[in-house]
Design an enzyme around this catalytic site. Structure first.
Site, PDB file in Angstrom:
ATOM      1  N   TRP A 325       0.948  -1.369   0.267  1.00 33.51           N
ATOM      2  CA  TRP A 325      -0.076   0.113   0.184  1.00 33.51           C
ATOM      3  C   TRP A 325       0.812   1.262  -0.332  1.00 33.51           C
ATOM      4  CZ3 TRP A 325      -0.458   4.142   3.054  1.00 33.51           C
ATOM      5  CH2 TRP A 325      -1.009   5.045   3.041  1.00 33.51           C
ATOM      6  N   HIS A 326       2.327   1.113   0.397  1.00 33.14           N
ATOM      7  CA  HIS A 326       2.909   2.640   0.987  1.00 33.14           C
ATOM      8  C   HIS A 326       3.258   2.621  -0.464  1.00 33.14           C
ATOM      9  CE1 HIS A 326       2.270   1.616   5.407  1.00 33.14           C
ATOM     10  NE2 HIS A 326       2.786   2.727   5.103  1.00 33.14           N
ATOM     11  N   GLY A 327       3.991   1.610  -1.427  1.00 31.96           N
ATOM     12  CA  GLY A 327       4.402   1.871  -2.726  1.00 31.96           C
ATOM     13  C   GLY A 327       4.366   0.633  -3.532  1.00 31.96           C
ATOM     14  N   PHE A 477       2.305   8.281  -0.981  1.00 27.11           N
ATOM     15  CA  PHE A 477       1.656   7.906  -0.308  1.00 27.11           C
ATOM     16  C   PHE A 477      -0.479   7.649  -1.343  1.00 27.11           C
ATOM     17  CE2 PHE A 477       4.500   6.683   2.691  1.00 27.11           C
ATOM     18  CZ  PHE A 477       6.348   6.450   1.629  1.00 27.11           C
TER      19      PHE A 477
END
Length: 477
Positions: A325-327, A477
């Site tokens: 999800w963060h990248g 993000f």
């Protein structure tokens, strides 16, 4: 427009005055004004992506009503999956397509097939991960009959697009925010005062702590090949406080700004670096995201029920998803995988819910154990942050290799010609303040609040004047 920018310092007072003195007659007027302001706020980055936000908003709004109105389970399911697939699809295209395209071509290259990946090279729309998750949770809650579909488009659109949380959270739930949106707000001086205190403390975290730590962390990570073991260890610590001050500072400001308009947002951080194990850390860090994955992924998968093998699977699923999800980078996936490994011993021993109570210290052996556990948890957290901060998996392993094998523990000049003494003293002072106020949501309130406020403003003027201007980490993000 950033919360720590001059533009926002002019934007917020104007919006506040207009809201309470010109647009507070009815709930509808209040919401319509805040929605317009939110779209203006978002357009400061790139007005083109406003159309993507509007499309996502209308899609979830319309499908939510269809899910609610259809009697047939098959029709409900059809509209539900249409909403989920389109929302996740847009997020995937903008955020992950290039990553998968390049990764797939690299896999083929390892088997001797040279393929030129087709990449889109699109700019990532600011806040897409956050407003997509707002829409996903809403669709799931309507489908599961936890809430009724919202039929007032302005109310729903404000829930998704409310400007304090639009670009970097917290990730709100319809069950928490929509009831507040659907009620006319009345000005509350005490609530507004609390909001101002939280905004100032959030600015202190961002400008005084995060941006100062960033200067040192960047100097070390960007030149790690020439750094000794002490500097590399300090680099991980500096980044730990950079990302904490940066993101929790943003969350505090978002909560404080929202209080000015009579709306309470979910708390997103609860002094995570005082955690006694990694499970407690994840109950205190980015709470809105952790609880989102718990409620919408972990529990539906079975949670802590079933065989140990399934429990282990569920843990790895949510931590890998959290990392992803963060990248779109293998470093984030490695960071999530490492945190899953940290979590496993607690799960296997049924100790993942051990440290629930508030931390208290006395002069006894139990307190010594508590401090030891806090230090161990912080150490392994800093180790995992190396993967989060590194530009690549190879760079992360090189960094760790030098950290463990260099063996030199001497002070070094950094690229910006600074020693580390000043920032270490600043971090220690910050830790003392947080420890003494760990039972509060923000340290400025309570006794001598005005004196604390003056000290915070003075520190912002003194240190912020010399601080490099930096964006918020979680905007990417």
């Amino acid at each position: 427009m950033f919360f720590n920018s001059l533009h926002f310092a002019l934007f917020l007072p104007i919006v506040f005055l207009l809201f309470w003195f010109g647009f507070s007659k009815t709930k509808t007027v209040q919401n319509a004004f805040l929605l317009l302001v939110s779209y203006i706020f978002y357009s400061f980055w790139d007005w083109h992506f406003l159309f993507l936000l509007l499309f996502s908003t209308f899609l979830v709004y319309y499908t939510g009503i269809k899910i609610q109105d259809n009697v047939s389970a098959k029709s409900k399911s059809l509209w539900f999956w249409l909403s989920i697939i389109l929302n996740v699809g847009f997020l995937g295209i903008f955020k992950y397509y290039d990553f998968f395209s390049v990764s797939f071509s690299n896999v083929l290259l390892n088997f001797g097939f040279k393929v030129s990946p087709i990449t889109l090279k699109w700019i990532l729309p600011v806040g897409i991960s956050f407003y997509t998750f707002h829409g996903l949770s809403y669709s799931i809650d309507v489908y599961k009959s936890r809430i009724k579909a919202e039929r007032n488009f302005i109310d729903y659109a404000l829930f998704v697009s409310y400007f304090p949380l639009l670009v970097a959270g917290p990730i709100e739930r319809a069950t928490h925010l929509l009831p507040q949106v659907k009620t006319k707000r009345v000005f509350n001086f005490q609530q507004a005062k609390e909001g101002i205190f939280m905004i100032v403390w959030g600015l202190v975290k961002k400008v005084v702590i995060a941006d100062t730590c960033a200067t040192y962390a960047n100097a070390i990570f960007d030149h790690y090949q020439s750094m000794n073991s002490l500097s590399l260890a300090l680099g991980a610590v500096f980044f730990a406080f950079q990302i904490y001050g940066d993101f929790s500072g943003y969350s505090d400001m978002a909560i404080g700004i929202s209080k000015l308009f009579g709306i309470e947002l979910l708390r997103n951080f609860n002094y995570p670096y005082f955690s006694r194990d990694i499970a407690e850390f994840w109950r205190r860090w980015h709470i809105s995201l952790s609880s989102w994955f718990r409620d919408y992924v972990y529990i539906p998968l079975g949670g802590s029920k079933g065989s140990k093998l399934k429990q282990v699977r569920n843990v790895f699923v949510i931590f890998l998803l959290s990392g992803f999800w963060h990248g779109a980078n293998w470093t984030y996936i490695a960071w999530g995988f490492l945190n899953a490994l940290y979590f496993l011993p607690l799960l296997l021993q049924n100790k993942n819910r051990s440290n629930i109570e508030t931390i208290t210290l006395k002069l006894n052996f139990d307190s010594f154990k508590t401090v030891f556990h806090i230090l161990v948890t912080f150490t392994i957290t800093c180790f995992a942050w190396i993967f989060f901060r590194a530009n690549s998996i190879a760079a992360a392993f090189d960094y760790i290799k030098l950290l463990l094998t260099n063996g030199v523990f001497e002070w070094q000049y950094l690229a910006n010609r600074r020693y580390n003494y000043e920032i270490i003293m600043l971090i220690i002072l910050f830790i003392v303040v947080e420890w003494n106020t760990r039972t509060k949501q923000e340290p400025i309130s309570g006794k001598q609040s005005m004196l604390k406020l003056i000290i915070c403003i003075a520190s912002l003027l003194a240190i912020g004047t010399y601080s490099d201007y930096k964006e918020f980490i979680y905007f990417q993000f």
